[in-house]
Design an enzyme around this catalytic site. Structure first.
Site, mmCIF file in Angstrom:
data_model
loop_
_atom_site.group_PDB
_atom_site.id
_atom_site.type_symbol
_atom_site.label_atom_id
_atom_site.label_comp_id
_atom_site.label_asym_id
_atom_site.label_seq_id
_atom_site.Cartn_x
_atom_site.Cartn_y
_atom_site.Cartn_z
ATOM 1 N N HIS A 49 -3.073 -3.967 -15.664
ATOM 2 C CA HIS A 49 -1.710 -3.457 -15.816
ATOM 3 C C HIS A 49 -1.470 -2.845 -17.189
ATOM 4 C CE1 HIS A 49 -0.128 -6.047 -12.211
ATOM 5 N NE2 HIS A 49 -0.924 -5.071 -11.839
ATOM 6 N N ASN A 85 0.803 -1.221 0.000
ATOM 7 C CA ASN A 85 0.000 0.000 0.000
ATOM 8 C C ASN A 85 0.833 1.267 0.000
ATOM 9 O OD1 ASN A 85 -2.439 -1.264 -0.053
ATOM 10 N ND2 ASN A 85 -2.648 -1.331 2.174
HETATM 11 C C1 HEM Z 1 -2.258 -10.621 -10.280
HETATM 12 C C2 HEM Z 1 -1.737 -10.140 -9.190
HETATM 13 C C3 HEM Z 1 -1.257 -8.736 -9.094
HETATM 14 C C4 HEM Z 1 -0.047 -8.344 -8.622
HETATM 15 C C5 HEM Z 1 1.041 -9.238 -8.086
HETATM 16 C C6 HEM Z 1 0.019 -6.915 -8.745
HETATM 17 C C7 HEM Z 1 1.094 -6.143 -8.339
HETATM 18 C C8 HEM Z 1 1.253 -4.807 -8.639
HETATM 19 C C9 HEM Z 1 2.421 -4.023 -8.337
HETATM 20 C C10 HEM Z 1 3.651 -4.510 -7.595
HETATM 21 C C11 HEM Z 1 2.232 -2.784 -8.858
HETATM 22 C C12 HEM Z 1 3.223 -1.626 -8.863
HETATM 23 C C13 HEM Z 1 3.026 -0.669 -7.718
HETATM 24 C C14 HEM Z 1 4.151 0.331 -7.689
HETATM 25 O O1 HEM Z 1 5.310 -0.092 -7.682
HETATM 26 O O2 HEM Z 1 3.882 1.544 -7.662
HETATM 27 C C15 HEM Z 1 0.935 -2.778 -9.467
HETATM 28 C C16 HEM Z 1 0.382 -1.694 -10.081
HETATM 29 C C17 HEM Z 1 -0.930 -1.659 -10.504
HETATM 30 N N1 HEM Z 1 -1.854 -2.663 -10.373
HETATM 31 FE FE1 HEM Z 1 -1.495 -4.579 -9.911
HETATM 32 N N2 HEM Z 1 -1.143 -6.456 -9.280
HETATM 33 C C18 HEM Z 1 -1.959 -7.526 -9.508
HETATM 34 C C19 HEM Z 1 -3.258 -7.487 -9.978
HETATM 35 C C20 HEM Z 1 -3.947 -6.324 -10.204
HETATM 36 C C21 HEM Z 1 -5.381 -6.230 -10.371
HETATM 37 C C22 HEM Z 1 -6.350 -7.406 -10.274
HETATM 38 C C23 HEM Z 1 -5.666 -4.922 -10.591
HETATM 39 C C24 HEM Z 1 -6.993 -4.249 -10.797
HETATM 40 C C25 HEM Z 1 -8.066 -4.847 -11.251
HETATM 41 C C26 HEM Z 1 -4.400 -4.211 -10.589
HETATM 42 C C27 HEM Z 1 -4.254 -2.876 -10.867
HETATM 43 C C28 HEM Z 1 -3.043 -2.220 -10.868
HETATM 44 C C29 HEM Z 1 -2.871 -0.864 -11.388
HETATM 45 C C30 HEM Z 1 -3.931 -0.031 -12.092
HETATM 46 C C31 HEM Z 1 -1.547 -0.506 -11.144
HETATM 47 C C32 HEM Z 1 -0.869 0.832 -11.458
HETATM 48 C C33 HEM Z 1 -0.888 1.707 -10.211
HETATM 49 C C34 HEM Z 1 -0.288 3.096 -10.400
HETATM 50 O O3 HEM Z 1 -0.177 3.591 -11.525
HETATM 51 O O4 HEM Z 1 0.055 3.694 -9.363
HETATM 52 N N3 HEM Z 1 -3.393 -5.081 -10.325
HETATM 53 N N4 HEM Z 1 0.360 -4.009 -9.315
HETATM 54 C C1 LIG Z 2 -0.782 6.029 1.374
HETATM 55 C C2 LIG Z 2 -0.328 5.604 2.714
HETATM 56 O O1 LIG Z 2 -1.050 5.622 3.679
HETATM 57 N N1 LIG Z 2 0.912 5.199 2.775
HETATM 58 C C3 LIG Z 2 1.495 4.754 4.008
HETATM 59 C C4 LIG Z 2 2.024 3.351 3.814
HETATM 60 O O2 LIG Z 2 2.769 2.955 4.912
HETATM 61 C C5 LIG Z 2 3.877 3.789 5.240
HETATM 62 C C6 LIG Z 2 4.673 3.131 6.348
HETATM 63 O O3 LIG Z 2 3.880 2.812 7.446
HETATM 64 C C7 LIG Z 2 3.380 5.182 5.611
HETATM 65 O O4 LIG Z 2 4.479 6.029 5.897
HETATM 66 C C8 LIG Z 2 2.604 5.729 4.419
HETATM 67 O O5 LIG Z 2 2.053 6.973 4.747
#
Ligand code: HEM
Ligand SMILES: CC(=O)N[C@H]1CO[C@H](CO)[C@@H](O)[C@@H]1O
Ligand SMILES: *[C@@H]1O[C@H](CO)[C@@H](O)[C@H](O)[C@H]1NC(C)=O
Ligand SMILES: *[C@@H]1O[C@H](CO)[C@@H](O)[C@H](O)[C@H]1NC(C)=O
Ligand SMILES: *[C@@H]1O[C@H](CO)[C@@H](O)[C@H](O)[C@H]1NC(C)=O
Ligand SMILES: *[C@@H]1O[C@H](CO)[C@@H](O)[C@H](O)[C@H]1NC(C)=O
Ligand SMILES: *[C@@H]1O[C@H](CO)[C@@H](O)[C@H](O)[C@H]1NC(C)=O
Ligand SMILES: *[C@@H]1O[C@H](CO)[C@@H](O)[C@H](O)[C@H]1NC(C)=O
Ligand SMILES: *[C@@H]1O[C@H](CO)[C@@H](O)[C@H](O)[C@H]1NC(C)=O
Length: 326
Positions: free
Chosen positions: A192, A94
């Site tokens: 994604h 998160n």
């Molecule tokens: C299949 C298992 C899934 C895994 C392991 C996973 C994991 C992740 C991770 C690690 C990120 C990158 C976060 C970051 O580094 O900022 C990400 C981004 C994202 N995920 Fe997934 N995800 C999964 C499934 C899903 C599903 C089911 C949804 C929605 C229906 C979703 C929607 C998104 C979106 C929209 C982002 C981009 C967020 C951004 O731009 O800040 N993901 N996901």
């Molecule tokens: C968006 C948010 O609430 N992020 C929190 C996730 O956890 C870290 C560590 O506890 C917080 O510093 C962030 O504010």
């Protein structure tokens, strides 16, 4: 637009009927029609007005909806701040979430219109859909009547939210615990197609895959070389981020599936979708069809996801502020 072959059409039609029969729940369309008739309109108008100025926000809001539903059901527990115990928000997955203020602003509009009526859980579910629609993505049904949870537990978030280093069987298990199947995994991962990821979510694949400072052999070496040269320059980089669907990270389209077949899935969890023959067939069908086929199946799975373990009736509460239990 490419044509989908006859076999693909049959497969998709079969999937659609197969999945529809398993949709159920105590929610209903237009739950607020009498208690707060303007609710859905206030939400969609706010989203339509503001997301065009901040299109990058659609992705984290969609992701927030997914994380919320996977932990204690779609009950807005994710939106709660920590109190005596650390909240879901505090769990590592998160830490990269954004958009909490956006939800809070909509909640205060609804509290003005009809105090104590519209749950944060419904708001998050509706905003996620409306934000995706606003950027040109699919629409799906959001039946309403969810109640807000009162518990948010960091440990549960770590247990229930799938990790980017998971392999296929781990993902199937994680989704299975939430009543979602192989199709849902393949179709929902298409989220994604929008958004960004920080280097630390996949850096091990580039720099230390088996602990011997090696690279994951399943990733396209040209793609990996580019990531290492221009973006994620070292194993410890945890601040740089990359577009998950390079070149169209603001557009909801089937490029994600095309990338998977080119071995350009960013996470192990993305690449995993072509390690199982059934899943790979699903990926191939979507990669080789028009965007509308992806939109149709994505909607089917979102309608399942947005009903996971929902609280209804007298369960939970309607929070006054999304970050606080009443
Ligand atoms: C299949 C298992 C899934 C895994 C392991 C996973 C994991 C992740 C991770 C690690 C990120 C990158 C976060 C970051 O580094 O900022 C990400 C981004 C994202 N995920 Fe997934 N995800 C999964 C499934 C899903 C599903 C089911 C949804 C929605 C229906 C979703 C929607 C998104 C979106 C929209 C982002 C981009 C967020 C951004 O731009 O800040 N993901 N996901
Ligand atoms: C968006 C948010 O609430 N992020 C929190 C996730 O956890 C870290 C560590 O506890 C917080 O510093 C962030 O504010
Ligand atoms: C919840 O926590 C955030 C971040 O720590 C803070 O900005 C916000 O004011 C808190 N909300 C409430 C209602 O206390
Ligand atoms: C949080 O969830 C974990 C895992 O289910 C559980 O062991 C723990 O007791 C919970 N914490 C609180 C404070 O309820
Ligand atoms: C997936 O990972 C788990 C845990 O590391 C392992 O036990 C299992 O064998 C792996 N499955 C595959 C198909 O690689
Ligand atoms: C590389 O991976 C190995 C095994 O997982 C680990 O022990 C080592 O600390 C990692 N190296 C770095 C620099 O993170
Ligand atoms: C990110 O990297 C910095 C420097 O290597 C480190 O101090 C910090 O704890 C890391 N943060 C996370 C969330 O891993
Ligand atoms: C693909 O995964 C499903 C679900 O885990 C499993 O039932 C099936 O046997 C797998 N297919 C192959 C070819 O491994
Ligand atoms: C994709 O569709 C085209 C046109 O129908 C067809 O020629 C091609 O074989 C298909 N490719 C795959 C991988 O299914």
């Amino acid at each position: 637009m490419k044509q989908i072959n006859a076999c693909g059409v049959l497969l998709v039609v079969w999937f659609i009927f197969g999945s529809l029969s398993s949709v159920q729940g105590d929610l209903k369309m237009g739950f607020y029609d009498e208690s707060c008739p303007q609710a859905e309109k206030i939400i969609s108008e706010y989203v339509k007005k503001h997301i065009p100025h901040a299109p990058m926000l659609a992705a984290p809001i969609l992701r927030m909806h997914f994380h919320d539903c996977f932990v204690r059901g779609c009950d807005a527990s994710l939106l709660l701040n920590s109190s005596s115990q650390q909240a879901e928000k505090d769990a590592i997955p998160n830490q990269t979430l954004r958009g909490f203020d956006f939800i809070d602003r909509i909640k205060s509009l609804l509290e003005k219109e009809c105090p104590g009526i519209v749950s944060c859980a419904d708001i998050l579910s509706l905003v996620a859909r409306d934000a995706v629609v606003t950027i040109g993505g699919p629409t799906w049904k959001v039946p309403t009547g969810r109640r807000d949870g009162t518990v948010s537990n960091k440990t549960e978030a770590l247990q229930d939210i799938p990790a980017p280093n998971m392999n296929f069987s781990q993902l199937i298990t994680s989704f299975g615990k939430k009543g979602l199947d192989l199709n849902d995994l393949v179709w929902l991962s298409g989220a994604h197609t929008i958004g960004i990821a920080h280097c630390n979510a996949f850096n091990k694949r580039l720099y230390n895959f088996t602990g011997k400072f090696d690279q994951d052999p399943s990733i396209d070496p040209f793609y990996a070389a580019n990531l290492k040269k221009y973006k994620c320059k070292s194993l410890s980089d945890n601040t740089t981020f990359v577009e998950m669907d390079p070149g169209s990270f603001l557009t909801f389209d089937n490029e994600y599936y095309k990338n998977l077949l080119k071995r350009r899935g960013l996470f192990t969890s993305d690449a995993a979708l072509i390690t199982n023959a059934t899943a790979k067939a699903g990926v191939t069908t979507l990669a080789n069809s028009s965007d509308s086929v992806f939109f149709t199946v994505f909607a089917i799975s979102m309608e399942k996801m947005n009903q996971i373990e929902v609280k209804t009736g007298n369960e939970g509460e309607i929070r006054k502020h999304c970050a606080l239990v009443n």
